[in-house]
Scaffold this motif. Structure first.
Motif, mmCIF file in Angstrom:
data_model
loop_
_atom_site.group_PDB
_atom_site.id
_atom_site.type_symbol
_atom_site.label_atom_id
_atom_site.label_comp_id
_atom_site.label_asym_id
_atom_site.label_seq_id
_atom_site.Cartn_x
_atom_site.Cartn_y
_atom_site.Cartn_z
ATOM 1 N N ALA A 71 54.998 6.497 16.546
ATOM 2 C CA ALA A 71 53.868 5.884 17.414
ATOM 3 C C ALA A 71 53.935 4.350 16.802
ATOM 4 O O ALA A 71 53.200 4.375 15.619
ATOM 5 N N PRO A 72 53.576 3.626 17.006
ATOM 6 C CA PRO A 72 53.798 2.379 16.993
ATOM 7 C C PRO A 72 51.765 2.265 15.755
ATOM 8 O O PRO A 72 51.187 3.030 16.188
ATOM 9 N N ASP A 73 52.733 1.628 14.783
ATOM 10 C CA ASP A 73 50.435 1.055 14.728
ATOM 11 C C ASP A 73 50.409 2.719 13.736
ATOM 12 O O ASP A 73 48.898 2.866 13.758
ATOM 13 N N ASN A 74 50.848 3.706 13.739
ATOM 14 C CA ASN A 74 50.836 5.001 12.918
ATOM 15 C C ASN A 74 50.804 4.900 11.444
ATOM 16 O O ASN A 74 51.809 4.939 11.587
ATOM 17 N N ALA A 75 50.784 6.413 10.692
ATOM 18 C CA ALA A 75 51.454 7.178 10.236
ATOM 19 C C ALA A 75 52.898 6.241 9.987
ATOM 20 O O ALA A 75 53.348 6.314 8.902
ATOM 21 N N SER A 76 53.555 7.005 10.886
ATOM 22 C CA SER A 76 54.897 6.813 10.684
ATOM 23 C C SER A 76 55.438 5.004 10.526
ATOM 24 O O SER A 76 56.213 4.998 9.897
ATOM 25 N N ALA B 198 40.118 -2.172 8.770
ATOM 26 C CA ALA B 198 39.890 -3.519 9.581
ATOM 27 C C ALA B 198 39.821 -3.127 10.750
ATOM 28 O O ALA B 198 39.022 -3.892 11.870
ATOM 29 N N ILE B 199 40.665 -2.443 12.094
ATOM 30 C CA ILE B 199 40.814 -2.079 12.841
ATOM 31 C C ILE B 199 39.841 -0.999 12.894
ATOM 32 O O ILE B 199 39.356 -0.952 15.122
ATOM 33 N N GLY C 87 55.004 -4.627 16.510
ATOM 34 C CA GLY C 87 53.524 -5.830 17.374
ATOM 35 C C GLY C 87 52.694 -5.674 16.517
ATOM 36 O O GLY C 87 51.246 -5.686 16.985
ATOM 37 N N LEU C 88 52.516 -6.054 15.005
ATOM 38 C CA LEU C 88 51.293 -6.217 14.669
ATOM 39 C C LEU C 88 50.950 -7.292 14.557
ATOM 40 O O LEU C 88 50.241 -7.157 13.512
ATOM 41 N N GLY C 89 51.532 -8.305 15.402
ATOM 42 C CA GLY C 89 50.847 -9.599 14.601
ATOM 43 C C GLY C 89 51.164 -10.356 13.105
ATOM 44 O O GLY C 89 51.741 -9.811 12.303
ATOM 45 N N ALA C 90 50.879 -11.475 13.336
ATOM 46 C CA ALA C 90 51.280 -12.055 12.336
ATOM 47 C C ALA C 90 50.475 -12.697 10.391
ATOM 48 O O ALA C 90 51.085 -12.335 9.839
ATOM 49 N N HIS C 91 49.325 -11.751 10.665
ATOM 50 C CA HIS C 91 48.742 -10.961 9.200
ATOM 51 C C HIS C 91 48.754 -10.128 9.483
ATOM 52 O O HIS C 91 47.002 -9.755 8.992
ATOM 53 N N PRO C 92 49.351 -8.753 9.826
ATOM 54 C CA PRO C 92 49.353 -7.589 10.095
ATOM 55 C C PRO C 92 48.041 -6.606 8.888
ATOM 56 O O PRO C 92 47.419 -5.801 9.124
ATOM 57 N N PHE C 93 48.451 -7.219 7.567
ATOM 58 C CA PHE C 93 47.208 -6.645 6.109
ATOM 59 C C PHE C 93 46.205 -7.501 6.552
ATOM 60 O O PHE C 93 45.004 -6.479 5.607
ATOM 61 N N THR C 94 46.255 -8.775 5.562
ATOM 62 C CA THR C 94 45.163 -9.347 5.878
ATOM 63 C C THR C 94 43.905 -9.908 6.791
ATOM 64 O O THR C 94 42.405 -9.806 7.021
ATOM 65 N N ALA C 95 44.890 -10.155 7.869
ATOM 66 C CA ALA C 95 44.066 -10.086 9.608
ATOM 67 C C ALA C 95 43.801 -9.814 10.500
ATOM 68 O O ALA C 95 44.862 -9.963 11.543
ATOM 69 N N PRO C 96 44.371 -8.257 10.203
ATOM 70 C CA PRO C 96 44.930 -7.394 11.024
ATOM 71 C C PRO C 96 44.108 -7.417 13.163
ATOM 72 O O PRO C 96 43.010 -7.644 12.356
ATOM 73 N N LYS C 97 44.621 -7.781 13.928
ATOM 74 C CA LYS C 97 44.330 -7.457 15.190
ATOM 75 C C LYS C 97 45.203 -5.650 15.896
ATOM 76 O O LYS C 97 46.209 -5.471 14.976
ATOM 77 N N PRO C 98 44.203 -5.681 16.596
ATOM 78 C CA PRO C 98 45.114 -4.205 17.230
ATOM 79 C C PRO C 98 46.611 -4.733 17.709
ATOM 80 O O PRO C 98 46.997 -5.944 18.269
#
Ligand SMILES: N[C@@H](CCC(=O)N[C@@H](CS)C(=O)NCC(=O)O)C(=O)O
Length: 224
Positions: free
Chosen positions: A9-14, A167-168, A204-215
């Protein structure tokens, strides 16, 4: 060889497994587990992962659940996921198991409090927040965690998403990665890797998935 199929599933432990598979340049297929309808608890899914959790990887050796087990299976079968020098490798193994056994379960208590208490959720979350902060400080101060600065390896692919989720999820404003400069620098390096670029697109993690994450804004499925 039987193909590898990642139940995700997106943005899950997978996501951890996707990053590792892409790092190894392995071909794999994905099957969406629809979190919106709690498909992780469907009888068919429970036959491959009786825990009702994501991820599961279908392999020629059968279905594998547990993120750390999947990472270690990939390393055993293909190599390329752990550092090569003896000392660094041992240290990376130790921290990989620590992430899976210690850090990730603490996060689950933060993110799924209903599963862990019938009482007031804040009574659980407050000490869990402090515990996660202690654990991240411990990792940040560790003299033997040089895999943090080395080329990405299994613990790196596990840690980066966990930092993202702090962060999320789990309530507002409880976590700031900038409080851990070493981990922030790690996250910056991780989001400049090819597997991260691919995951930004596929999940669909956005441009800064680890330093400035967004849903996430995934092309299919949902994170929760
Ligand atoms: N120990 C498990 C934890 C996996 C896990 O927490 N997965 C979450 C998604 S990030 C999940 O399946 N949540 C759905 C649920 O708890 O019903 C592993 O390492 O695979």
């Amino acid at each position: 060889m039987t193909k590898l199929i990642l139940h995700y599933a997106p943005d899950n432990a997978s996501l951890i497994i996707r990053l590792a598979l892409d790092h190894l340049n392995l071909p794999f297929e994905t099957v969406l587990v629809d979190r919106a309808s709690a498909a992780q608890r469907d009888p068919a899914y429970l036959t491959i992962n009786p825990n009702g959790l994501i991820p599961t990887l279908i392999t020629p050796d059968g279905a594998i659940f547990e993120t750390t087990a999947i990472l270690l299976w990939l390393e055993g079968r293909f190599g390329g996921l752990m550092p090569t020098g003896d000392t660094t490798r041992t240290s990376a193994l130790k921290w990989l198991i620590w992430i899976g056994n210690t850090l990730h379960p603490s996060q689950r208590m933060m993110f799924y409090p209903d599963t862990y208490t019938d009482g007031d959720i804040e009574d659980l979350r407050a000490p869990t927040r402090r515990r996660i902060a202690r654990l991240l400080t411990l990792l940040s101060d560790a003299k033997d965690a040089d895999w943090l600065e080395a080329a990405p390896s299994a613990p790196s692919f596990y840690l980066a998403p966990l930092l993202r989720w702090c962060a999320i999820y789990g309530g507002d404003h409880w976590f700031d990665l900038a409080d851990y400069p070493r981990l922030f620098a790690f996250a910056q390096r991780m989001e400049q890797t090819e597997p991260a670029f691919r995951a930004m697109r596929t999940e669909g993690l956005g441009a800064h998935p680890f330093t400035a994450p967004k849903p996430p804004n995934p092309p299919e499925g949902s994170a929760v």
